[in-house]
Structures are given as structure tokens and as C-alpha cells.
Design a protein around this motif. Structure first.
Motif, PDB file in Angstrom:
ATOM      1  N   UNK A 170       0.818  -1.216   0.000  1.00  0.00           N
ATOM      2  CA  UNK A 170       0.000   0.000   0.000  1.00  0.00           C
ATOM      3  C   UNK A 170       0.854   1.269   0.000  1.00  0.00           C
ATOM      4  N   UNK A 171       2.059   1.175   0.581  1.00  0.00           N
ATOM      5  CA  UNK A 171       2.926   2.353   0.609  1.00  0.00           C
ATOM      6  C   UNK A 171       3.268   2.791  -0.804  1.00  0.00           C
ATOM      7  N   UNK A 173       1.559   2.001  -3.468  1.00  0.00           N
ATOM      8  CA  UNK A 173       0.329   2.441  -4.131  1.00  0.00           C
ATOM      9  C   UNK A 173      -0.007   3.867  -3.726  1.00  0.00           C
ATOM     10  N   UNK A 174       0.199   4.170  -2.438  1.00  0.00           N
ATOM     11  CA  UNK A 174      -0.079   5.521  -1.954  1.00  0.00           C
ATOM     12  C   UNK A 174       0.823   6.517  -2.677  1.00  0.00           C
ATOM     13  N   UNK A 175       2.111   6.184  -2.786  1.00  0.00           N
ATOM     14  CA  UNK A 175       3.056   7.078  -3.446  1.00  0.00           C
ATOM     15  C   UNK A 175       2.650   7.288  -4.904  1.00  0.00           C
ATOM     16  N   UNK A 176       2.217   6.185  -5.524  1.00  0.00           N
ATOM     17  CA  UNK A 176       1.818   6.230  -6.927  1.00  0.00           C
ATOM     18  C   UNK A 176       0.596   7.137  -7.103  1.00  0.00           C
ATOM     19  N   UNK A 177      -0.398   6.981  -6.230  1.00  0.00           N
ATOM     20  CA  UNK A 177      -1.600   7.825  -6.304  1.00  0.00           C
ATOM     21  C   UNK A 177      -1.246   9.289  -6.111  1.00  0.00           C
TER      22      UNK A 177
END
Lengths: 276, 354
Positions: A170-171, A173-177
Motif C-alpha cells: 500500500x505504501x 500504491x499511496x506514493x503512486x496515487x
């Protein structure tokens, strides 16, 4: 409740376990090391200084610590890469590669030394081609580094691997978002999180390389002032029955290693300042 | 920005998680995807975010196809259930992250970033915590930071995956209202996933009830609550007591509660479940529709008293919460025979398994 009872932990057995820890550390580590210091104390101060600062000895420090530092750096980078590949990707033969990483642990160091020197020698299968480009490995400081890289690799891989495995997807994914690219995600999110483990692995690989003897003496060539490592110098002195001189050098090695490891530990504490 | 989902399918290892879902989300609305775990709601949310690529179907942002657009180009704010904060960064740096990684050409200056982050810190009421690390915050504070971090990049859509799922009841209530107010202020199109019907009913403009990868019903909270379209929605929304019986001419068989206002189709003899939403209890029958029942269980729960009633000839019992003063007035005891009068009876047809 006695007067002395302060904050008591809910976990029982602090007294006995601490007692055993101190006893065990004394028996295994402290007593042999203090014997080392005692033995070197049989020299007078000027004798001691002369023994540990002779040009040949100083050159060996440079070779040993310099090569060990460089080898640990190489392992720090490549070890993280190997751990990354092993954790992040699924490919045929992954288990085999995973097992290969531990091989330097298991192999007798002399075997490693003989193998390395035979392939990197000027008539060896690798050394032959490298020599054409003017790169000499065997019997040069570069050879020492190669041996140190070989024996130090598992330390970095094995300390970084579990941390990478535990990283939450998720880290990323969060950075990507939030708009971060792959490189920014790695540099700003993943790298800081695996840095403490990498430093631990680096310290272990470095300590192992400084103390390594068996594999290096085969590939180093052991030329005084050029490719002679400090452990070999100590053995040489012992063979000449110069026990005090040998322990004096050993004491210096010990002190330098301790200081270096201590500073690496401090560096590591800084790198994990965020986890309170 | 409006979102439209068209016939999206997504399966994992051959098991379908989302089965051909189509859903429009009008601009500026706060939509709840409500369903039990495994209903495909999170997968659908991740498809909107671009974190999952659908096997087939399309996603539109403002009428433009975005199915294959990269995550970082979608400008969505995503809030994870377990916050996914960067634990090596301070609260300030976490919120600033999205601004700091912008390409140099469009990246705001240091002072601009600081101003924006401070404004967001004020919004989430954590100005004092700017220099703390996530590990030093409580769960509710962390989730607010995660929200601020998502808002910092001025997303066109806000997606929240069980945002309050990991928090305790009180904090959850507080944050829910806060999110609602925030949405009223910012008017940003938002989709949030929850398994908590109360949360969906309280916060959302519209509710989409999902089950086993399909949409069961969508509508405003009142529509969905008052007129559940399927037995599943019925069962899932709130405390509902379901009675299963064979209805005949709008009535359950003799000795069973009559069911007023049934759908015409129910007049045919068939198996159907009916539910009592609100039930009055009295010691005397005040209406000819009142049904005798026996009190089988009593439990005071805070300001309410939970009462369980059993009816002769029914296999299911009726559980309802009475206000404490009503219960005191009736002086109920286990074993009492009372008369229950349903204020509202809903019935549902469909392939309901009995």
C-alpha cells in the motif's frame, strides 16, 4: 514490596536472564579479549607504539580496512539488488538462487580462496580475459576485495530480505496515487525504509571482511606493503614466537573495528529515528 | 469530476470479484459502496483508482475514457484503511509528499508547499503535530493525516477504502461527521467503501449496495433503507427482523401476523420473507393486527433495552430495541405475554432460499 522495588516489568525473569547474559558474554567474549589486552600490556609503551606503527603494519591496516570498506559498499549495493530480485519477482529457479546466496557461509574459506585464486589467476578462466584489458585481480589488492565481497554477500541479502518482504504494498500504491514515479517511490519511500537493515548488513559484511583470513591469503599474493592483510601479519608474528607483537597488532585491530562498528551503530540509530 | 463505470469485470485467479458492474457517479457526490467483505467493493474502488486493471469494461472520468490511464495521471486521492502513511517522514513531510514529487516544472516553491501543508494541518486540526512521526499519533490522527495527504495534490476524485474501519467507535463517529462536513465544504466527488450500514446511511449522498460482485441496489440512503429492493439489501441494512412464511392473499396463514400493504404479486401463495422494522409492544391488544408473543430475553444496552419475542408457530424470533423508559413503563419480565403491533411491514419477493 521492598523499598528497592521500582517499576517492575510484567515479564518475569529479568534477574536470572540478565545474570546469565553477563556471565555468558564474559566467558565467550570478554575474558578472551581481556587476555589479549593483558598480553599486549607486557610490552612497554614505546615498544608497543613501535610494533603497531611500523610501515609494514600500517600498510596492512590500509589494505585490510580499505578493502573491507570497499567490499562492504559493493555488497551494500549489490546485496540490496539481489534481495530485491528475490523478494519482488517470481521466476523459475528463484529458490535455487535463494539457496546460492548462503553458500559463502557454508563453504570452508580456504576452498573459497583456492577457487577464487584459480579462476582469477592470469591463466584462470576469468583472469585470462581480464588480463587482456589490463585488469589483474589475483595477487593484487583487487583480489582481496573480490574475496571479501564473496564472503560478505549473504550478510546484506539476509538482513535486507525480510524487511523488503514486510514492506506494505500500500505504501507504493499511496506514493503512486500521489503522483510519484517509480524512481521517486524507490528513493523517497522504499529506500529510507530498508536503509536501517542495509546498514546492519553493511556493518556485518564489513566486520566479517576485516576478520577474514582463510580465503584471502590464497588470492592476495601477500606481498608486504602491497597486498598483505593484518590478520596474516599477526599469524606471521605468532610463527616467529613474537606473541606480544602479535597481540599488540590484534589490539589495534580490535579497537579500530570496535570504533567503526560503534559509529555504524550510531548511523543506524539515526536512520531509524522515525520508529519510536 | 464525474465518474462512470461500464460493465467492469475483474477476477483474481479465476474467481470473479466484480461481475459486470456499471455505475455512474455524478460530479460532487459522496457515494458509499456498501457490502460485506468479499462483495467486490474494494476491488471496484481500486479499479476506479487504477490500482487494478479491469479484465473488461471501461472507466470514464468526465466522459473521457480513463481505463488505461496510469494511476499517477488520474489525479485521484486514495485513502487506505490502514493509512499507509510513510513512517519515515514527519506529518508535515507526509502531507507535502505529493507536492514534493511533482515534476520540477510544475512543482510549487518551498514556501508555497509550507503554506499549503499548514493550511491542511489546520483543516485536520493537527497543527501541533507537524513534526511528529506517524508512530507517535493515534489512529484517528493518522487517518486525518492520510486524508490531508490525499487532499494536498488537489485530486479530482477522492477514494476512501474503509477509511474508518480500523478506528474505535467514538473516533469513527467523530470522523464520519467531519468527513461529511468536509465534503460539503469541498464538493469533491468522493467514493468510499464501507461494510458499516450505519456509516453509509449517515455519511453518503447515495448508497450502492454490493453483494458477490454485483450491485444489489443504488439510491439515496432513505430510498435504500425504506424500500430495499432485494432480500439481501433487506438483511444487510440495519436491524431487520425477517419472518419467512407463505403469504396468501396478502396475509400470512392463520395465527400468523397479517401483512398489510404487500405487493400484489405476493397475493399468490408463495414463500416470502417479511420484516418488521418497528414494533410497538403493549400488554393489551390495541389493534386487531396485534400479535401475541412471549418475552424470551431482556438485556439493557445503554439507553435501550433489547427485547427478544417469540411467536407461536414461527421459527424465528423478533429482536427489537425499546427505549429504556418504554421498557420501564411496561415493566417487562422474561416469560410475559405481550402484544406486538408492527408499525411497518416490508416484504420481499425473489429467489429467497428458505
Amino acid at each position: 514490596m521492598g523499598v528497592t522495588s521500582g517499576r517492575r516489568s510484567v515479564l518475569p525473569g529479568f534477574g536470572p536472564t540478565l545474570g546469565f547474559t553477563v556471565f555468558y558474554l564474559s566467558l565467550v567474549v570478554l575474558i578472551p579479549l581481556s587476555a589479549l589486552f593483558l598480553k599486549s600490556a607486557s610490552l612497554t609503551w614505546s615498544e608497543l607504539v613501535a610494533a603497531v606503527t611500523s610501515p609494514r603494519v600500517v600498510a596492512s591496516y590500509r589494505v585490510t580496512f580499505g578493502c573491507a570498506l570497499l567490499a562492504a559498499m559493493v555488497n551494500g549495493v549489490c546485496g540490496v539488488l539481489v534481495a530485491w530480485v528475490l523478494v519482488r519477482y517470481r521466476f523459475p529457479g528463484r529458490k535455487v538462487v535463494d539457496a546460492l546466496v548462503d553458500l559463502p557461509f557454508a563453504l570452508p574459506t580456504a576452498v573459497a580462496g583456492i577457487t577464487l585464486s584459480s579462476i582469477y589467476a592470469s591463466n584462470g578462466c576469468l583472469g585470462r580475459h581480464l588480463e587482456r584489458w589490463g585488469i589483474e585481480v589475483a595477487f593484487k589488492p583487487l583480489g582481496i576485495m573480490v574475496a571479501m565481497v564473496f564472503i560478505g554477500l549473504p550478510f546484506v541479502v539476509r538482513t535486507v530480505q525480510p524487511v523488503l518482504e514486510d514492506l506494505d504494498q500500500e505504501l507504493e500504491e499511496a506514493a503512486c496515487c500521489l503522483g510519484a514515479g517509480r524512481f521517486d517511490t524507490f528513493r523517497r519511500v522504499l529506500l529510507p525504509l530498508i536503509l536501517p537493515a542495509t546498514i546492519t548488513g553493511f556493518a556485518l559484511a564489513f566486520a566479517r571482511a576485516v576478520g577474514e583470513y582463510g580465503s584471502i591469503i590464497f588470492i592476495a599474493g601477500n606481498m608486504p606493503m602491497v597486498s598483505e592483510i593484518t590478520p596474516l601479519l599477526i599469524v606471521t608474528k605468532l610463527e616467529q614466537y613474537d606473541y606480544a607483537g602479535a597481540t599488540a597488532i590484534a589490539t589495534v585491530m580490535l579497537a579500530v573495528s570496535f570504533l567503526l562498528l560503534l559509529s555504524i551503530n550510531l548511523l543506524q540509530r539515526w536512520s531509524r529515528r522515525f520508529s519510536s | 469530476m464525474s465518474i462512470a463505470i461500464e460493465k467492469v469485470w475483474k477476477s483474481f485467479g479465476g474467481v470473479p470479484a466484480v461481475k459486470g458492474v456499471s455505475l455512474p457517479v455524478p460530479s460532487g457526490e459522496l457515494v458509499a459502496l456498501l457490502g460485506p467483505s468479499g462483495s467486490g467493493k474494494t476491488t471496484l474502488l481500486r479499479v476506479i483508482a487504477g490500482l487494478e486493471r479491469p479484465d473488461s469494461g471501461r472507466v470514464f472520468f468526465d466522459g473521457e475514457e480513463a481505463t488505461f490511464r496510469a494511476v499517477r495521471e488520474r489525479k485521484v486521492g486514495f485513502v487506505f484503511q490502514h493509512y499507509a502513511l510513510f513512517r519515515h517522514l514527519t506529518v508535515f513531510d507526509n502531507i507535502a509528499f505529493g507536492l514534493a514529487v511533482k515534476p520540477r516544472k510544475v512543482r510549487p516553491g518551498k514556501r508555497e508547499i509550507a503554506e499549503k501543508v499548514n493550511a491542511l494541518l489546520k483543516l485536520i486540526q493537527l497543527e501541533q503535530m507537524a513534526d511528529r512521526y506517524p508512530a507517535q499519533l493515534s489512529g484517528g490522527q493518522r487517518q486525518r493525516v492520510a486524508l490531508a495527504r490525499a487532499l494536498a495534490v488537489e485530486p479530482r476524485v477522492l477514494l476512501l477504502d474503509e477509511p474508518f474501519g480500523a478506528l474505535d467507535a467514538r473516533v469513527r463517529q467523530e470522523l464520519r461527521r467531519w468527513l461529511r462536513r468536509l465534503h460539503d465544504d469541498l464538493k469533491i466527488t468522493s467514493v468510499f467503501v464501507t461494510h458499516d450500514q450505519e456509516e453509509a446511511l449517515e455519511v453518503a449522498d447515495r448508497i450502492v449496495v454490493m453483494n458477490e460482485g454485483e450491485i444489489e441496489q443504488e439510491g439515496t440512503p432513505l430510498e435504500v433503507y425504506d424500500h430495499p429492493a432485494t432480500p439481501f439489501v433487506f438483511d444487510f441494512l440495519g436491524k431487520v427482523n425477517l419472518f419467512r412464511g407463505r403469504a396468501s392473499h396478502g396475509r400470512f396463514p392463520a395465527g400468523e401476523p397479517p401483512v398489510p400493504g404487500l405487493l400484489p404479486s405476493l397475493k399468490l401463495p408463495k414463500l416470502c420473507p417479511a420484516s418488521f422494522r418497528d414494533v410497538d409492544i403493549e400488554h393489551q391488544p390495541v389493534d386487531d393486527r396485534a400479535v401475541p408473543a412471549k418475552v424470551s430475553f431482556l438485556l439493557p444496552v445503554g439507553p435501550l433495552v433489547r427485547v427478544e419475542l417469540v411467536f407461536d408457530g414461527f421459527d424465528s424470533s423478533l429482536e427489537l430495541d425499546l427505549p429504556r423508559d418504554t421498557a420501564d413503563r411496561l415493566a417487562l419480565r422474561v416469560g410475559d405475554v405481550v402484544f406486538a403491533l408492527p408499525k411497518q411491514v416490508e416484504s420481499v419477493t425473489g429467489d429467497y432460499q428458505i
